[in-house]
Motif scaffolding. Structure first.
Motif, short mmCIF file in Angstrom:
data_model
loop_
_atom_site.label_atom_id
_atom_site.label_comp_id
_atom_site.label_asym_id
_atom_site.label_seq_id
_atom_site.Cartn_x
_atom_site.Cartn_y
_atom_site.Cartn_z
N GLY A 48 0.82 -1.21 0.00
CA GLY A 48 0.00 0.00 0.00
C GLY A 48 0.85 1.26 0.00
O GLY A 48 0.61 2.19 -0.77
N ALA A 49 1.86 1.28 0.86
CA ALA A 49 2.75 2.45 0.94
C ALA A 49 3.58 2.58 -0.34
O ALA A 49 3.82 3.70 -0.82
CB ALA A 49 3.67 2.34 2.15
N ASP A 52 1.28 4.03 -3.01
CA ASP A 52 1.07 5.46 -2.74
C ASP A 52 2.30 6.26 -3.14
O ASP A 52 2.20 7.32 -3.76
CB ASP A 52 0.73 5.67 -1.27
CG ASP A 52 0.41 7.11 -0.96
OD1 ASP A 52 -0.66 7.59 -1.41
OD2 ASP A 52 1.20 7.77 -0.27
N THR A 53 3.48 5.75 -2.81
CA THR A 53 4.73 6.45 -3.13
C THR A 53 4.93 6.56 -4.64
O THR A 53 5.26 7.62 -5.15
CB THR A 53 5.93 5.72 -2.49
OG1 THR A 53 5.78 5.75 -1.07
CG2 THR A 53 7.25 6.37 -2.88
N HIS A 56 2.50 8.99 -6.11
CA HIS A 56 2.94 10.33 -5.70
C HIS A 56 4.08 10.83 -6.59
O HIS A 56 4.03 11.95 -7.11
CB HIS A 56 3.37 10.28 -4.23
CG HIS A 56 3.79 11.58 -3.68
ND1 HIS A 56 2.97 12.35 -2.88
CD2 HIS A 56 4.96 12.27 -3.78
CE1 HIS A 56 3.62 13.46 -2.54
NE2 HIS A 56 4.83 13.42 -3.06
N THR A 79 0.36 15.30 -3.13
CA THR A 79 0.04 14.45 -1.98
C THR A 79 -1.45 14.14 -1.95
O THR A 79 -1.85 12.97 -1.78
CB THR A 79 0.48 15.13 -0.67
OG1 THR A 79 1.90 15.27 -0.69
CG2 THR A 79 0.08 14.31 0.55
N ALA A 82 -2.35 11.75 -4.90
CA ALA A 82 -1.80 10.40 -4.71
C ALA A 82 -2.65 9.61 -3.71
O ALA A 82 -3.00 8.45 -3.96
CB ALA A 82 -0.36 10.46 -4.24
N HIS A 83 -2.99 10.22 -2.59
CA HIS A 83 -3.82 9.54 -1.59
C HIS A 83 -5.18 9.19 -2.18
O HIS A 83 -5.69 8.09 -1.98
CB HIS A 83 -3.99 10.40 -0.35
CG HIS A 83 -2.74 10.56 0.45
ND1 HIS A 83 -1.91 9.52 0.81
CD2 HIS A 83 -2.18 11.67 0.97
CE1 HIS A 83 -0.89 9.98 1.51
NE2 HIS A 83 -1.03 11.28 1.62
N ASP A 84 -5.78 10.11 -2.90
CA ASP A 84 -7.09 9.87 -3.49
C ASP A 84 -7.05 8.76 -4.54
O ASP A 84 -7.91 7.89 -4.57
CB ASP A 84 -7.65 11.15 -4.11
CG ASP A 84 -8.06 12.17 -3.06
OD1 ASP A 84 -8.19 11.79 -1.87
OD2 ASP A 84 -8.24 13.34 -3.43
N CYS A 86 -5.06 6.25 -4.77
CA CYS A 86 -4.81 4.94 -4.16
C CYS A 86 -6.09 4.35 -3.57
O CYS A 86 -6.13 3.18 -3.22
CB CYS A 86 -3.72 5.03 -3.10
SG CYS A 86 -2.10 5.09 -3.84
N GLN A 87 -7.13 5.14 -3.46
CA GLN A 87 -8.38 4.66 -2.89
C GLN A 87 -9.37 4.25 -3.97
O GLN A 87 -10.47 3.81 -3.67
CB GLN A 87 -8.99 5.75 -2.01
CG GLN A 87 -7.97 6.22 -1.02
CD GLN A 87 -8.52 6.43 0.35
OE1 GLN A 87 -9.65 6.14 0.63
NE2 GLN A 87 -7.67 6.92 1.21
#
Length: 88
Positions: A48-49, A52-53, A56, A79, A82-84, A86-87
């Motif tokens: 997951g990380a 996201d990375t 990003h 940022t 990227a968070h959005d 990944c969801q």
């Protein structure tokens, strides 16, 4: 986890480089070097990380190609996106 060593971003090719020690020293999870066409990441983080990375840093690469850097504060916008993403 990463099955390729380069990506095409717009008209540029970026090398994907596992750089855990460098990133740890810099206090970062990833780094997009637009001058050299490199995206640095670490395989040491969970899936997951890592996703996201990479999203990003790809957004940083796209930003460099397409956006007027003075228009919006890049780090905040990248940022958030990227968070959005990944969801999805």
């Amino acid at each position: 986890m990463i099955k390729c060593d380069k990506l095409r971003v717009g008209y540029r090719e970026y090398k994907l480089i596992d750089s855990h020690d460098l990133l740890k020293q810099l206090g970062m999870h990833g780094k997009c070097d637009n001058n050299h066409g490199e995206i640095h990441y670490s395989k040491e983080y969970g899936k997951g990380a890592l996703a996201d990375t990479l999203v990003h840093e790809l957004l940083h690469a796209l930003w460099h190609i397409h956006v007027d850097e003075e228009a919006v504060e890049e780090e905040k916008a990248v940022t958030m996106l990227a968070h959005d993403l990944c969801q999805v």
